[in-house]
Design a protein around this motif. Structure first.
Motif, short mmCIF file in Angstrom:
data_model
loop_
_atom_site.label_atom_id
_atom_site.label_comp_id
_atom_site.label_asym_id
_atom_site.label_seq_id
_atom_site.Cartn_x
_atom_site.Cartn_y
_atom_site.Cartn_z
N GLY A 1 -2.16 12.68 7.02
CA GLY A 1 -2.48 12.33 6.03
C GLY A 1 -0.71 12.46 5.27
O GLY A 1 -0.15 13.33 4.87
N ALA B 1 0.51 -1.09 -0.16
CA ALA B 1 -0.05 -0.03 -0.31
C ALA B 1 0.61 1.49 -0.16
O ALA B 1 0.45 2.01 -0.31
CB ALA B 1 -1.01 -0.01 0.91
N CYS C 1 -1.45 8.63 9.32
CA CYS C 1 -2.42 8.34 7.89
C CYS C 1 -3.57 9.55 9.21
O CYS C 1 -4.15 10.32 7.38
CB CYS C 1 -3.04 7.31 8.65
SG CYS C 1 -2.10 6.37 7.92
N LYS D 1 1.95 2.42 -3.17
CA LYS D 1 0.98 3.06 -4.18
C LYS D 1 1.36 5.04 -4.67
O LYS D 1 1.88 4.83 -3.08
CB LYS D 1 -0.70 3.14 -4.02
CG LYS D 1 -0.55 1.20 -4.41
CD LYS D 1 -2.25 0.89 -4.77
CE LYS D 1 -1.98 -0.42 -5.15
NZ LYS D 1 -2.48 -1.32 -4.01
N SER D 2 0.74 5.20 -5.57
CA SER D 2 0.82 6.81 -5.48
C SER D 2 -0.39 7.19 -6.26
O SER D 2 -0.36 7.23 -6.86
CB SER D 2 2.22 7.40 -6.20
OG SER D 2 2.29 8.72 -5.79
N LEU E 1 -1.05 7.82 -1.98
CA LEU E 1 -1.40 6.91 -0.71
C LEU E 1 -2.55 6.88 -0.22
O LEU E 1 -3.30 7.85 -0.51
CB LEU E 1 -0.63 7.52 0.62
CG LEU E 1 0.67 7.57 0.41
CD1 LEU E 1 2.33 8.04 1.86
CD2 LEU E 1 1.44 5.23 -0.07
N ASP E 2 -2.99 5.91 -0.43
CA ASP E 2 -4.37 5.96 0.70
C ASP E 2 -4.72 5.56 1.60
O ASP E 2 -4.90 4.66 2.45
CB ASP E 2 -5.05 4.29 -0.19
CG ASP E 2 -6.99 4.40 -0.01
OD1 ASP E 2 -7.04 3.30 -0.55
OD2 ASP E 2 -7.32 4.90 1.16
N PHE E 3 -4.64 6.60 3.05
CA PHE E 3 -4.76 6.67 4.10
C PHE E 3 -5.41 5.71 5.10
O PHE E 3 -6.15 5.23 5.91
CB PHE E 3 -4.48 8.56 4.75
CG PHE E 3 -3.03 8.80 4.07
CD1 PHE E 3 -3.25 9.69 3.37
CD2 PHE E 3 -2.14 8.49 4.78
CE1 PHE E 3 -2.12 10.53 3.01
CE2 PHE E 3 -0.84 9.50 4.05
CZ PHE E 3 -0.60 9.95 3.38
N ASN E 4 -6.55 5.72 4.12
CA ASN E 4 -8.26 4.88 4.87
C ASN E 4 -7.96 3.90 4.94
O ASN E 4 -7.37 2.97 5.98
CB ASN E 4 -9.28 4.91 4.13
CG ASN E 4 -9.91 6.99 4.49
OD1 ASN E 4 -9.77 6.78 5.70
ND2 ASN E 4 -10.68 6.78 3.47
N LYS E 5 -6.62 2.96 3.68
CA LYS E 5 -6.49 1.44 3.84
C LYS E 5 -4.78 1.35 4.26
O LYS E 5 -5.58 0.58 5.32
CB LYS E 5 -5.26 1.42 1.92
CG LYS E 5 -5.92 -0.06 2.35
CD LYS E 5 -6.04 -0.80 1.03
CE LYS E 5 -7.13 -2.15 1.39
NZ LYS E 5 -7.36 -2.53 -0.67
#
Lengths: 177, 160
Positions: A107, A63, A104, A66-67, A69-73
Motif C-alpha cells: 500500500g 490510475a 502495491c 486517482k485519489s 489509489l486503487d492498489f488492486n487495480k
C-alpha cells in the motif's frame, strides 16, 4: 561497411543486451521460434509488446492520478505488464514490475510512483535499443541483395562459425560465393 | 470403446485413426487476455505441430466450445484478468465440455496452483511457458481418455 562487419555489429549488439541485463534467455526462445514460416516472428512479437505496453503505461498513469489509489487495480495492470515483459525476456523492465507490485501489496503509493518512473525509463531504453537492433538487422539484409549480383540459397559456413545466435532467416538467402 | 492393452506404443484413439502421427494435429484452444503472451503461446503450439485456435476473449471461447466441443482436444488458458472468472472457466470446461484443461499463470503462489487443481486443471504451467512443457500437453488428452473408457478420443487426421 562490408557485410561481415555489419553482421558482426548486429551480433555484438545482441550479445550486449544479454551481458548488460536488458534481455534474458526468454528472448532466445523467441528467436528459436523464428523460422521460414515465421521469418519476422521476433520483431512481430516485440512490436506487439510495444503496443500493449503503451496502453498499459497509459492505464497505470491514469490510475496513479486517482485519489485514493486503487492498489488492486494498479497491481492488476502491473501483473499484465509483467506478463508481457517476461514473455519477451525484458529483464530490467520485468524486475521494475515486480518491485512495483511489492509496493502495491504494501500500500505504498510513493514507492509505486517512484518505481513507475524508473520502469518507464527502463522501458524507453529497451525500446530504443531494440528498434536500433532490428533496423540494423534489416539494413544488413536488403543492402546485400542490391550489391551482390546473384543470391545463392546456401548459408555461408564461415559466417555461421563467427555468428553468435540468431541469423534472421532472410540472411540465409543473401550470401553468394 | 477403446482398451489400453498396456503396450507402450498403443494410444487410446479410435482404430481408424492413424496414430503414428499423434500428437501432430492435436486441436488446442488457447486463451489469454494478454496478446503478447497469446502470440507466443500460439507460436509454441504451432511449433509442436498442434492445430491452434487462439483468443483473448474467454466468453467468446466458451461460446465456440459450446457450439462445437468436438472440435477441440484440449484447452490451455490463463486464469487471471480474463473477461470472466478464470476458475469458473476451468469448472465449465471440465464439467460442461468434459475437455482436459491446462492452466497457465504468471502467478506461482501455491494457493493459486491449489485453487486451479481444485477447479479441475490437469496441469499448471508458469509463465513464460517453455516449449518442453507445451510438447507434453498431449499426455493429458491420453490420460483423460484412459480414465473415460466409454469415451473415445476424437483425434481425427482428416481435419488437416
Amino acid at each position: 561497411m562490408d557485410r561481415n562487419q555489419v553482421h558482426r555489429q548486429v551480433a555484438l549488439m545482441r550479445q550486449s543486451f544479454f551481458d548488460q541485463g536488458f534481455l534474458d534467455e526468454q528472448f532466445i526462445q523467441l528467436e528459436e521460434l523464428q523460422d521460414e514460416a515465421n521469418p519476422n516472428f521476433v520483431e512481430e512479437v516485440v512490436t506487439l509488446y510495444y503496443r500493449d505496453s503503451t496502453r498499459l503505461i497509459l492505464n497505470i498513469e491514469q490510475a496513479l492520478e486517482k485519489s485514493p489509489l486503487d492498489f488492486n487495480k494498479l497491481d492488476c495492470h502491473m501483473h499484465q505488464f509483467k506478463g508481457s515483459s517476461s514473455s519477451i525476456g525484458a529483464k530490467k523492465v520485468k524486475s521494475e514490475c515486480t518491485q512495483f507490485r511489492e509496493y502495491c501489496k504494501a500500500g505504498n503509493g510513493e514507492g509505486c510512483m517512484r518505481t513507475f518512473q524508473q520502469l518507464k525509463k527502463e522501458y524507453a531504453i529497451l525500446k530504443k535499443k531494440l528498434e536500433t537492433y532490428f533496423q540494423m538487422a534489416r539494413q544488413a539484409g536488403p543492402k546485400e541483395i542490391a550489391c551482390r549480383p546473384k543470391p545463392k540459397l546456401d548459408i555461408c559456413p564461415d559466417l555461421e562459425k563467427n555468428y553468435v545466435g540468431w541469423i534472421p532467416s532472410r540472411f540465409r538467402y543473401t550470401f553468394s560465393f | 470403446m477403446n482398451k489400453n492393452d498396456g503396450h507402450v506404443d498403443s494410444i487410446p484413439v479410435p482404430e481408424h485413426v492413424d496414430n503414428t502421427q499423434f500428437p501432430d494435429g492435436l486441436r488446442v484452444l488457447a486463451i489469454d487476455d494478454n496478446s503478447v503472451c497469446l502470440r507466443l503461446l500460439e507460436a509454441l503450439l504451432i511449433k509442436c505441430r498442434y492445430k491452434v485456435a487462439a483468443t483473448t476473449n474467454a466468453i467468446e471461447a466458451l461460446e465456440m466450445l459450446r457450439q462445437n466441443k468436438d472440435n477441440f482436444d484440449i484447452v490451455i488458458t490463463d486464469v487471471n484478468n480474463l473477461d470472466m472468472d478464470g476458475f469458473s472457466l476451468l469448472d465449465i470446461i471440465g464439467i460442461e465440455m468434459d475437455l482436459p484443461v491446462i492452466m497457465i499463470s504468471a502467478d506461482d503462489k501455491k494457493s493459486t496452483v491449489m485453487k486451479g487443481i481444485r477447479h479441475g486443471a490437469r496441469d499448471y504451467l508458469l509463465k513464460p511457458v517453455r516449449i518442453e512443457e507445451i510438447k507434453n500437453i498431449w499426455q493429458h488428452v491420453v490420460r483423460k481418455s484412459l480414465s473415460d473408457p466409454n469415451k473415445s478420443v476424437h483425434y481425427n487426421r482428416s481435419n488437416r
